[in-house]
Design a protein around this motif. Structure first.
Motif, mmCIF file in Angstrom:
data_model
loop_
_atom_site.group_PDB
_atom_site.id
_atom_site.type_symbol
_atom_site.label_atom_id
_atom_site.label_comp_id
_atom_site.label_asym_id
_atom_site.label_seq_id
_atom_site.Cartn_x
_atom_site.Cartn_y
_atom_site.Cartn_z
ATOM 1 N N UNK A 53 11.959 36.674 38.231
ATOM 2 C CA UNK A 53 13.162 36.017 37.711
ATOM 3 C C UNK A 53 14.331 36.954 37.889
ATOM 4 N N UNK A 54 15.474 36.390 38.206
ATOM 5 C CA UNK A 54 16.698 37.176 38.305
ATOM 6 C C UNK A 54 17.791 36.492 37.497
ATOM 7 N N UNK A 55 18.722 37.276 37.061
ATOM 8 C CA UNK A 55 19.902 36.760 36.366
ATOM 9 C C UNK A 55 21.035 37.731 36.655
ATOM 10 N N UNK A 56 22.188 37.204 36.981
ATOM 11 C CA UNK A 56 23.357 38.027 37.236
ATOM 12 C C UNK A 56 24.300 37.913 36.049
ATOM 13 N N UNK A 57 24.654 39.049 35.484
ATOM 14 C CA UNK A 57 25.611 39.079 34.375
ATOM 15 C C UNK A 57 26.928 39.591 34.938
ATOM 16 N N UNK A 58 27.973 38.817 34.721
ATOM 17 C CA UNK A 58 29.313 39.173 35.213
ATOM 18 C C UNK A 58 30.145 39.661 34.037
ATOM 19 N N UNK A 59 30.618 40.911 34.138
ATOM 20 C CA UNK A 59 31.491 41.469 33.105
ATOM 21 C C UNK A 59 32.955 41.325 33.501
ATOM 22 N N UNK A 60 33.211 41.370 34.790
ATOM 23 C CA UNK A 60 34.554 41.276 35.333
ATOM 24 C C UNK A 60 34.447 41.102 36.839
ATOM 25 N N UNK A 68 22.558 43.064 37.503
ATOM 26 C CA UNK A 68 21.490 42.200 37.976
ATOM 27 C C UNK A 68 20.243 42.503 37.170
ATOM 28 N N UNK A 69 19.684 41.469 36.550
ATOM 29 C CA UNK A 69 18.430 41.608 35.816
ATOM 30 C C UNK A 69 17.305 41.081 36.697
ATOM 31 N N UNK A 70 16.257 41.869 36.860
ATOM 32 C CA UNK A 70 15.075 41.451 37.606
ATOM 33 C C UNK A 70 13.871 41.580 36.690
ATOM 34 N N UNK A 71 13.082 40.536 36.614
ATOM 35 C CA UNK A 71 11.866 40.567 35.816
ATOM 36 C C UNK A 71 10.731 40.058 36.682
ATOM 37 N N UNK A 72 9.669 40.842 36.776
ATOM 38 C CA UNK A 72 8.496 40.478 37.560
ATOM 39 C C UNK A 72 7.275 40.442 36.654
#
Length: 188
Positions: A92-99, A105-109
């Motif tokens: 799973x991936x998720x991109x967190x945008x601060x600006x 980038x969060x990666x979970x395996x």
């Protein structure tokens, strides 16, 4: 679950990021593997195509201290969320945008498809793929060794002595050749 967080500073090409992640999934058979339950045992099934979703969480409108608190909460939730083993990828991936120029980038395996040794390799390959896509050139990644053909069921059956000896010799040949194996811890 194995969770990693990568800070990305500077301009980000989200389309190239998504393409690099999906190229990584296509490159590694283990990332396209799901597990079916057969007689209460997980049986790996490799699928031809799998796509890695990349949800984007825009924290830009929040005050700075709230951004980081929310990002930490999202990272903990992502790391602790269970996987459905019968669906792939088990990434799973998720991109967190601060600006505009700051992302995480969060990666979970799932631990069935990766270990502490393989995650840094996957991250290096992802970075190389992203850079190559951004520059419009092929990535200079090493060829992957042939995937081992040993199924867990084959190891658990009662092999006669010649078959067992042949299996051990094949494994030893792979090790001597420097082939890379993914080590998945046993539950026993």
């Amino acid at each position: 679950n194995l969770a990693r967080s990568v800070t990305l500073s500077g301009p980000l090409d989200v389309a190239a990021l998504r393409r690099a992640l999906n190229t990584l999934v296509q490159r590694h058979e283990v990332l396209r593997t799901r597990f079916e339950n057969v007689d209460d045992e997980p049986v790996p099934v490799v699928v031809a195509d799998a796509e890695c979703a990349l949800p984007i969480e825009d924290l830009g409108p929040l005050p700075r201290d709230e951004q980081h608190a929310r990002a930490e909460r999202l990272a903990r939730e992502e790391a602790g969320a269970p996987f459905a083993l019968d669906r792939c990828p088990l990434l799973r991936t998720r991109l967190i945008r601060f600006g505009e120029h700051e992302h995480r980038l969060l990666l979970t395996l799932h631990h069935m498809v990766a270990d502490g040794w393989s995650v840094p390799i996957l991250l290096r390959e992802w970075a190389a793929l992203y850079a190559a896509i951004r520059q419009g050139r092929p990535a200079a990644l090493p060829a992957l060794p042939p995937a081992p053909t040993l199924a867990p069921a084959a190891v658990e059956t009662d092999l006669d002595e010649p078959a067992y000896t042949a299996l051990v010799e094949r494994c030893q040949e792979h090790i001597r050749a420097g082939d890379v194996f993914q080590i998945v811890p046993s539950r026993s």
